[in-house]
Design an enzyme around this catalytic site. Sequence first.
Site, PDB file in Angstrom:
ATOM      1  N   ARG A 167       0.815  -1.214   0.000  1.00  0.00           N
ATOM      2  CA  ARG A 167       0.000   0.000   0.000  1.00  0.00           C
ATOM      3  C   ARG A 167       0.855   1.273   0.000  1.00  0.00           C
ATOM      4  NH1 ARG A 167      -5.005  -0.152   2.444  1.00  0.00           N
ATOM      5  NH2 ARG A 167      -4.329  -2.042   3.495  1.00  0.00           N
ATOM      6  N   CYS A 192     -26.060  -3.716  -8.864  1.00  0.00           N
ATOM      7  CA  CYS A 192     -27.320  -4.055  -8.211  1.00  0.00           C
ATOM      8  C   CYS A 192     -27.017  -4.686  -6.877  1.00  0.00           C
ATOM      9  CB  CYS A 192     -28.131  -4.970  -9.116  1.00  0.00           C
ATOM     10  SG  CYS A 192     -28.769  -4.037 -10.502  1.00  0.00           S
TER      11      CYS A 192
HETATM   12  C1  LIG Z   1      -0.481  -7.759   2.230  1.00  0.00           C
HETATM   13  C2  LIG Z   1       0.887  -8.076   2.641  1.00  0.00           C
HETATM   14  C3  LIG Z   1       1.887  -7.101   2.601  1.00  0.00           C
HETATM   15  C4  LIG Z   1       1.616  -5.676   2.206  1.00  0.00           C
HETATM   16  O1  LIG Z   1       0.822  -5.029   3.128  1.00  0.00           O
HETATM   17  P1  LIG Z   1       0.565  -3.445   2.945  1.00  0.00           P
HETATM   18  O2  LIG Z   1      -0.359  -3.114   4.048  1.00  0.00           O
HETATM   19  O3  LIG Z   1      -0.033  -3.259   1.607  1.00  0.00           O
HETATM   20  O4  LIG Z   1       1.896  -2.789   3.062  1.00  0.00           O
HETATM   21  C5  LIG Z   1       3.170  -7.464   2.926  1.00  0.00           C
HETATM   22  N1  LIG Z   1       3.467  -8.719   3.299  1.00  0.00           N
HETATM   23  C6  LIG Z   1       2.539  -9.696   3.353  1.00  0.00           C
HETATM   24  C7  LIG Z   1       2.929 -11.048   3.741  1.00  0.00           C
HETATM   25  C8  LIG Z   1       1.219  -9.405   3.044  1.00  0.00           C
HETATM   26  O5  LIG Z   1       0.303 -10.366   3.107  1.00  0.00           O
END
Ligand SMILES: *Cc1c(COP(=O)(O)O)cnc(C)c1O
Length: 432
Positions: free
Chosen positions: A293, A361
């Site tokens: 993210r 919907c």
């Molecule tokens: C989803 C995930 C991330 C990334 O998480 P963010 O919140 O998008 O930074 C990193 N490592 C693992 C193992 C994840 O499942």
Amino acid sequence: MLHDNLSVNAAGHLTVNGADTVELAEKYGTPLYLLDEDRVRAKCRTYLRAMKEYFGPESHPLYASKALSFKGIYKIASEEGMSVDVVSPGELYIALAAGFDAGNIYFHGNAKTMDDIRFAIDSGLGYFVCDNETELRRISDYAVEKGIRQKILLRLTPGIDPHTFDAVNTGKVDSKFGSAITTGQAEAITKLAMDMPGIELRGFHCHIGSQIFDEKPFCDAADLMMTFLVMLRDKYGFTASTLNLGGGIGVRYTEADPYIDIDSTLKLIGAHLHKICDENNFPMPQVLMEPGRSLVADAGVTIYTIQNIKNIPGFKSYTAIDGGMPDNPRYALYGSRYTVLLANRADEAAEVPFTVAGRCCESGDLIGENMLLPKDPKVGDYLAVLVTGAYNYAMASNYNCIPRPPIVMIADGKDTLAVRRETYADLMGCHN
Ligand SMILES: *Cc1c(COP(=O)(O)O)cnc(C)c1O
């Protein structure tokens, strides 16, 4: 503006990385995902530099590509010198198709199939982040068959609650992911891994959750993980070389969210880790982190066209757009909060609350409630939803047989179509 790549030009239009979003909406149609490529690259560079500087020269970030996975993003990650993590053979396939070096890929997941494991090892995968004993045995057996020793990290659950939503909280003991330290299962699987002929155990991984806005949960996780590493050294003479602290660094979706400075946060985590290592006379491990993210979310903006306005006297006002939960299911899934504005009237004050509804919907198909828009939004106005770079395209579906929008990247003032809009024929691509 919420982020410094967003601005308003003389025409009163929202710009992303200098590009006029109204012009792009007219050129490509809506719904439209925009991605500020320069911002993604700048974030990659920040992580790469800071992790080297604060954790040591071997330390580096992995892009957690489940946040936004398409060919072009793996090319960018590769050009920037990032490693990536993938969570499925599909993501691995796309990364490889984009020319990403298999040796710099880490493969996650709690339910990898034998086919997944064969595909990854046959492709020369760098590392598995191994979740459980069945997987460990499968990897070892196939590696032995291929005459190699496969590098892995073991996924552990340190038992941290970073105080975020339960649905995105994965580091607690009661988790479908990994092996818990407190139950003794982490030690048991480590002992197994150390003796397996097809396994080269490099270290350990944890991922404690998402939307974390300060260093504290990472430092807490580091404490628990390092205590485990020190125990392994003292009891078994095994010194792990890699510690992966996972992803989860937070992103600002609305004015109410805090701002997190990546450099100073990493600096604090680094200082904390050096201190623990010094106290225990333990060599500073290679540290990995997995921002998803944080690398892509605030580089993304989605543009829609308003299709109608509905005022329900005594209740509320709706504005309906030409997209919704098929391209952005996060409100429906988590009640996630967003910031919206009118892209063609971005200079007007936002003062009237609207519920922004999608076109499906499904009553739950909303972008959000009580979202402030300028007075009197009109049919045909462009509605921009900010901070949609992560977990929007990645989570998009064809629900209601709605084609997925295209992704247009903006770099150096130029727009490039990275993913084309799906056609109605695409919807039937797999039908007999
Ligand atoms: C989803 C995930 C991330 C990334 O998480 P963010 O919140 O998008 O930074 C990193 N490592 C693992 C193992 C994840 O499942």
